[in-house]
Write a protein that holds these residues in place. Structure first.
Motif, mmCIF file in Angstrom:
data_model
loop_
_atom_site.group_PDB
_atom_site.id
_atom_site.type_symbol
_atom_site.label_atom_id
_atom_site.label_comp_id
_atom_site.label_asym_id
_atom_site.label_seq_id
_atom_site.Cartn_x
_atom_site.Cartn_y
_atom_site.Cartn_z
ATOM 1 N N ILE A 102 -4.706 5.803 16.618
ATOM 2 C CA ILE A 102 -4.994 6.147 15.221
ATOM 3 C C ILE A 102 -4.285 5.119 14.340
ATOM 4 O O ILE A 102 -3.057 5.081 14.287
ATOM 5 N N GLU A 103 -5.052 4.303 13.638
ATOM 6 C CA GLU A 103 -4.471 3.213 12.854
ATOM 7 C C GLU A 103 -3.646 3.699 11.662
ATOM 8 O O GLU A 103 -2.871 2.949 11.101
ATOM 9 N N SER A 104 -3.838 4.962 11.277
ATOM 10 C CA SER A 104 -3.086 5.490 10.135
ATOM 11 C C SER A 104 -1.728 6.046 10.537
ATOM 12 O O SER A 104 -1.024 6.622 9.711
ATOM 13 N N GLU A 105 -1.335 5.885 11.801
ATOM 14 C CA GLU A 105 -0.049 6.375 12.287
ATOM 15 C C GLU A 105 0.784 5.230 12.837
ATOM 16 O O GLU A 105 0.242 4.231 13.335
ATOM 17 N N PHE A 106 2.096 5.391 12.763
ATOM 18 C CA PHE A 106 3.005 4.400 13.330
ATOM 19 C C PHE A 106 4.298 5.077 13.753
ATOM 20 O O PHE A 106 4.622 6.177 13.288
ATOM 21 N N ALA A 108 -1.390 9.520 5.982
ATOM 22 C CA ALA A 108 -2.112 10.506 5.184
ATOM 23 C C ALA A 108 -1.409 11.853 5.113
ATOM 24 O O ALA A 108 -1.842 12.739 4.364
ATOM 25 N N ALA A 109 -0.335 12.037 5.879
ATOM 26 C CA ALA A 109 0.343 13.333 5.912
ATOM 27 C C ALA A 109 1.235 13.524 4.695
ATOM 28 O O ALA A 109 1.835 12.573 4.182
ATOM 29 N N ILE A 110 1.331 14.759 4.247
ATOM 30 C CA ILE A 110 2.206 15.076 3.114
ATOM 31 C C ILE A 110 3.648 15.185 3.578
ATOM 32 O O ILE A 110 4.564 14.679 2.934
ATOM 33 N N ILE A 149 0.832 -1.205 0.000
ATOM 34 C CA ILE A 149 0.000 0.000 0.000
ATOM 35 C C ILE A 149 0.865 1.253 0.000
ATOM 36 O O ILE A 149 0.571 2.220 -0.707
ATOM 37 N N LYS A 150 1.939 1.246 0.783
ATOM 38 C CA LYS A 150 2.806 2.419 0.862
ATOM 39 C C LYS A 150 4.212 1.995 1.257
ATOM 40 O O LYS A 150 4.390 0.997 1.969
ATOM 41 N N THR A 151 5.191 2.769 0.812
ATOM 42 C CA THR A 151 6.602 2.497 1.091
ATOM 43 C C THR A 151 7.269 3.744 1.652
ATOM 44 O O THR A 151 7.042 4.856 1.147
#
Length: 449
Positions: free
Chosen positions: A258-262, A277-279, A240-242
């Protein structure tokens, strides 16, 4: 001979005069040449430095060639007993440089891939291997009393031939097992009905150091020695993302809030916080450690990090100031940290061959009454773990044992001899009463009950 006004001349005198004139001319020429070729110390130093630099590069290429002949991975020896390695010729060094450039180009274009190798993608009702059996959905982790495993019921032989670095059960249900190793692959295993390999994920050029499921298990993170972090779709194997790191990532964990952060712990002593989701990434950097990050324990309010600087630090999310620093001159490095599932305690694997305990609230003080000994962990990044009910503490061992303690009495309940090589990974099934997955440097995965 003739006499003219007292002066005598002869052929011998004429030849002598001519010879003296020639010698004088030669001396003058050599003097002019010496004056032109003068000694320049700066030029001499520059030439000396260039020659030393060339020798150092040749030496580095020679060592790399030795490792490549003996396996090509970061752990390969620089010399072999079976093969005598000769110093490479300049042409050979140039060839090695060209091959290295080709490898770097290939690594930049290395496409991640995944392959399903199980017997059936879907069952007779059309459900994929990700489907959680209905009987497991009714159970809650920690409700059942747990017991120490007695023997090995199945072995996945050479699951990762060069060694296993991490094991993790599927969240809540535990019907799948995810593993990663030094062979640069990640593998998903079925361990409920059919004990088999389901899917292979290939997205790293070097050894994979850590893996981490999200709360639902439909995605997981992986990080490796190639300084790459990838977010995978568990079912399809799609990346999904690298993320490309500035240093080798040692541990990666999802933010439970927040599942979109690590967060990822790096070898350059930093912890970086990312948002998918951050630029602008990372969104925060925690840089108070002065050694490589070993492990991270995440919680809803805080997370705790351990490092090679022998300190333990407690952080609030997105605040680069630790709220607590646990550091003492007598402290040892901590490669693994786990929270007790029922009580307010945190267990830490210590490099002085013992497991120590601290309180997980307020002042985070050491509990001197809780000290677990009897295993050997010095020099190895050996993992510890708890049973879901918290009654059993377990650890790997450098001599190939799996060691189990009773939490209350601190006595060793059982020691399973599994290998002659270090056991590094150990994790308890979240719903079963006595099933444990264990692995280490041998490359085998042992499923015990």
């Amino acid at each position: 001979m003739s006499l003219v006004q007292g002066y005598s001349s002869s052929e011998e005198e004429i030849e002598s005069q001519e010879e003296n004139a020639i010698n004088h001319k030669r001396q003058k020429t050599s003097t002019n040449t010496f004056q032109k070729i003068s000694y320049d110390p700066a030029a001499f130093d520059a030439n000396s430095q260039q020659s030393k630099l060339k020798e150092a590069k040749a030496k580095a290429k020679e060592l790399k060639l030795r490792r490549k002949r003996n396996g090509g991975d970061p752990w390969a020896p620089i010399h072999s007993e079976e093969e005598q390695v000769h110093k490479p010729e300049p042409a050979q060094i140039l060839k090695e440089e060209e091959e290295e450039e080709e490898e770097n180009t290939e690594s930049e274009k290395f496409p991640p891939s995944s392959e399903f190798v199980g017997s059936n993608k879907r069952d007779y009702q059309g459900r994929s291997f990700m489907h959680i059996p209905s009987e497991l959905t009714k159970k809650i982790p920690g409700d059942q009393e747990c017991f120490v495993p007695k023997s090995v019921i199945h072995t996945f032989t050479k699951a990762h031939p060069k060694g296993v670095n991490k094991l993790q059960f599927f969240p809540h249900s535990g019907h799948l097992l995810l593993s990663c190793g030094n062979d640069a692959t990640i593998k998903l295993w079925a361990i409920r009905d059919a004990l088999e390999l389901l899917r292979i994920y290939k997205g790293h050029k070097l050894a994979v150091k850590d893996i981490s499921f999200n709360s639902t298990g439909d995605k997981f993170l992986s990080c490796g020695f190639d300084k790459i972090i990838r977010l995978w779709n568990t079912e399809t194997g799609e990346v999904i993302k690298t993320f490309e790191m500035s240093s080798i990532p040692n541990v990666v964990r999802f933010n439970p809030n927040i599942e979109s952060e690590f967060v990822v712990g790096l070898s350059n002593h930093k912890i970086e916080h990312y948002d998918l989701a951050a630029i602008h990434n990372p969104i925060q950097t925690y840089d108070h450690h002065i050694g490589a990050i070993n492990d991270i324990l995440v919680d809803k309010e805080t997370f705790i990090s351990t490092s090679d600087d022998k300190s333990v630090r407690v952080w609030h999310w997105q605040i680069n100031i630790p709220i607590k620093v646990i550091s003492d001159p007598s402290q040892f490095s901590t490669p693994s940290i786990k929270k007790h599932p029922k009580a307010n305690y945190i267990a830490l694997q210590s490099m002085d061959n013992c497991v120590k305990v601290i309180h997980s609230t307020r002042k985070y003080k050491w509990n001197k009454n809780k000290l677990f000994k009897g295993h050997q962990s010095a020099g190895y990044g050996i993992e510890i773990g708890f049973s879901p009910d918290g009654k059993i503490l377990m650890s790997g061992d450098a001599r190939g044992y799996a060691v189990f303690w009773d939490w209350q009495s601190k006595k060793i309940v059982n020691k399973l001899k599994l290998s002659t090589l270090p056991i590094k990974c150990i994790t308890f099934h979240p719903l079963e009463t006595s099933k444990v997955a264990i692995a280490g440097n041998s490359g085998d995965i042992y499923y015990c009950d």
